[in-house]
Design a protein around this motif. Structure first.
Motif, mmCIF file in Angstrom:
data_model
loop_
_atom_site.group_PDB
_atom_site.id
_atom_site.type_symbol
_atom_site.label_atom_id
_atom_site.label_comp_id
_atom_site.label_asym_id
_atom_site.label_seq_id
_atom_site.Cartn_x
_atom_site.Cartn_y
_atom_site.Cartn_z
ATOM 1 N N VAL A 93 0.836 -1.209 0.000
ATOM 2 C CA VAL A 93 0.000 0.000 0.000
ATOM 3 C C VAL A 93 0.866 1.253 0.000
ATOM 4 N N THR A 94 1.886 1.271 0.846
ATOM 5 C CA THR A 94 2.760 2.450 0.939
ATOM 6 C C THR A 94 3.501 2.697 -0.362
ATOM 7 N N ASP A 95 4.063 1.638 -0.928
ATOM 8 C CA ASP A 95 4.809 1.801 -2.188
ATOM 9 C C ASP A 95 3.896 2.286 -3.307
ATOM 10 N N THR A 96 2.654 1.814 -3.304
ATOM 11 C CA THR A 96 1.705 2.247 -4.329
ATOM 12 C C THR A 96 1.346 3.716 -4.161
ATOM 13 N N VAL A 97 1.136 4.144 -2.923
ATOM 14 C CA VAL A 97 0.847 5.557 -2.652
ATOM 15 C C VAL A 97 2.008 6.427 -3.127
ATOM 16 N N GLU A 98 3.230 6.007 -2.830
ATOM 17 C CA GLU A 98 4.398 6.775 -3.263
ATOM 18 C C GLU A 98 4.493 6.815 -4.787
ATOM 19 N N LEU A 99 4.288 5.663 -5.432
ATOM 20 C CA LEU A 99 4.358 5.588 -6.889
ATOM 21 C C LEU A 99 3.321 6.501 -7.537
ATOM 22 N N LEU A 100 2.086 6.417 -7.060
ATOM 23 C CA LEU A 100 1.013 7.243 -7.624
ATOM 24 C C LEU A 100 1.283 8.728 -7.385
ATOM 25 N N SER A 101 1.798 9.053 -6.211
ATOM 26 C CA SER A 101 2.093 10.456 -5.898
ATOM 27 C C SER A 101 3.165 11.006 -6.830
ATOM 28 N N HIS A 102 4.231 10.235 -7.035
ATOM 29 C CA HIS A 102 5.304 10.680 -7.923
ATOM 30 C C HIS A 102 4.800 10.817 -9.370
ATOM 31 N N ALA A 103 3.944 9.890 -9.782
ATOM 32 C CA ALA A 103 3.405 9.937 -11.145
ATOM 33 C C ALA A 103 2.505 11.153 -11.338
ATOM 34 N N ILE A 104 1.677 11.438 -10.341
ATOM 35 C CA ILE A 104 0.802 12.612 -10.412
ATOM 36 C C ILE A 104 1.639 13.883 -10.482
ATOM 37 N N LYS A 105 2.670 13.946 -9.647
ATOM 38 C CA LYS A 105 3.545 15.132 -9.642
ATOM 39 C C LYS A 105 4.259 15.286 -10.977
ATOM 40 N N LYS A 106 4.696 14.184 -11.558
ATOM 41 C CA LYS A 106 5.418 14.228 -12.829
ATOM 42 C C LYS A 106 4.539 14.788 -13.939
ATOM 43 N N ASN A 107 3.244 14.457 -13.907
ATOM 44 C CA ASN A 107 2.330 14.929 -14.949
ATOM 45 C C ASN A 107 2.089 16.428 -14.876
ATOM 46 N N ASP A 108 2.131 16.989 -13.658
ATOM 47 C CA ASP A 108 1.937 18.432 -13.471
ATOM 48 C C ASP A 108 0.703 18.905 -14.237
ATOM 49 N N ALA A 109 -0.463 18.427 -13.763
ATOM 50 C CA ALA A 109 -1.719 18.673 -14.468
ATOM 51 C C ALA A 109 -2.177 20.134 -14.441
ATOM 52 N N GLY A 110 -1.542 20.966 -13.636
ATOM 53 C CA GLY A 110 -1.934 22.371 -13.577
ATOM 54 C C GLY A 110 -2.903 22.670 -12.455
ATOM 55 N N LYS A 111 -3.541 21.635 -11.923
ATOM 56 C CA LYS A 111 -4.417 21.758 -10.762
ATOM 57 C C LYS A 111 -4.325 20.458 -9.985
ATOM 58 N N PRO A 112 -4.566 20.492 -8.684
ATOM 59 C CA PRO A 112 -4.400 19.288 -7.875
ATOM 60 C C PRO A 112 -5.312 18.137 -8.320
ATOM 61 N N VAL A 113 -4.727 16.947 -8.412
ATOM 62 C CA VAL A 113 -5.486 15.729 -8.673
ATOM 63 C C VAL A 113 -5.994 15.197 -7.338
ATOM 64 N N LYS A 114 -7.237 14.756 -7.298
ATOM 65 C CA LYS A 114 -7.788 14.185 -6.069
ATOM 66 C C LYS A 114 -7.279 12.752 -5.894
ATOM 67 N N PHE A 115 -6.873 12.439 -4.682
ATOM 68 C CA PHE A 115 -6.378 11.093 -4.385
ATOM 69 C C PHE A 115 -7.116 10.560 -3.163
ATOM 70 N N VAL A 116 -7.774 9.407 -3.321
ATOM 71 C CA VAL A 116 -8.507 8.793 -2.209
ATOM 72 C C VAL A 116 -7.867 7.453 -1.880
ATOM 73 N N LEU A 117 -7.463 7.294 -0.642
ATOM 74 C CA LEU A 117 -6.841 6.059 -0.169
ATOM 75 C C LEU A 117 -7.786 5.344 0.780
#
Length: 241
Positions: A93-117
């Protein structure tokens, strides 16, 4: 709205996906075995299936899958068997949260992406002064020693609290803490609180997986509800008569 769901074939994840599809959202799911998915999912044009194991993806690969998504839900958990509880990966779970967080940051969508754990009521929100008895402290200390998934859930939520934080410009988050998961066929009334209203160890309540799936989906869809709970770890219980 386009939403990525990780752990979509799990006992709770499938309810998140069902609710999102019912609400006419576009859904992407990552699963190891698409053959096990319901046939009506495969025929639904709103659903895209990505085959693979999350732990095998690189940040760049995950960033591609998240591209264009306004929200991400992680419903991953450890299987309730010897391999799931004590085998690898211990930090699923922790590694997945970190992976998803880094991927979201890398995309730099211009506005915050919602993340539900999806987390657990047995994990305290350390941003709040949640009361806990000495007996509960001892029990949780024992859980940390004998049950690796409990530590994994704690670290996953702590990563969101301490590494992503409350003021990220790329991601906002909510860690949903269900209490005493049970199976039900239909959504019923449920209650959500900032902190547990009973002992998760010695006096646990119950909540149906379908209710948890409903709440997680509505969090991502309803901006007012999101604003109420973002940056928090709400605890959910099915309402008793």
């Amino acid at each position: 709205m386009t939403i990525l769901v990780v752990g979509a074939s799990g006992a709770t994840g499938k309810h998140v996906v069902e609710q999102l599809l019912k609400d006419q959202q576009k859904v992407r799911v990552i699963v190891r075995s698409p053959d096990k998915l319901p046939e009506h999912w495969k025929k639904n044009e709103q659903l895209s299936i990505i085959q693979g194991s999350v732990s095998d993806f690189t940040v760049n690969e995950m960033a591609e899958y998240i591209q264009g998504c306004q929200a991400v839900a992680s419903c991953l958990g450890h299987s309730v068997n010897l391999k799931g509880l004590y085998g690898k990966p211990r930090r699923l779970v922790t590694d997945t949260v970190e992976l998803l967080s880094h991927a979201i940051k890398k995309n730099d969508a211009g506005k915050p992406v919602k993340f539900v754990l999806m987390n657990t009521s047995g994990n305290r929100d350390r941003d709040l002064d949640e009361p806990i008895s000495k007996r509960e402290r001892l029990a949780i200390a024992l859980l940390r020693l004998v049950l690796p998934p409990h530590v994994d859930n704690e670290k996953a939520a702590d990563y969101l609290r301490t590494q992503v934080g409350q003021n990220s410009n790329f991601m906002e988050w909510v860690a949903v803490r269900p209490d005493g998961l049970v199976n039900e066929e239909h959504v019923t009334e449920y209650e959500v609180y900032p902190s547990p209203i009973r002992s998760a160890i010695f006096d646990a309540g119950t909540v149906s997986r379908i209710n948890v799936g409903h709440f997680m989906a509505k969090l991502m869809e309803d901006q007012e509800l999101w604003n109420k709970w973002k940056g928090q770890m709400p605890v959910i219980y099915s309402k008793t008569s």
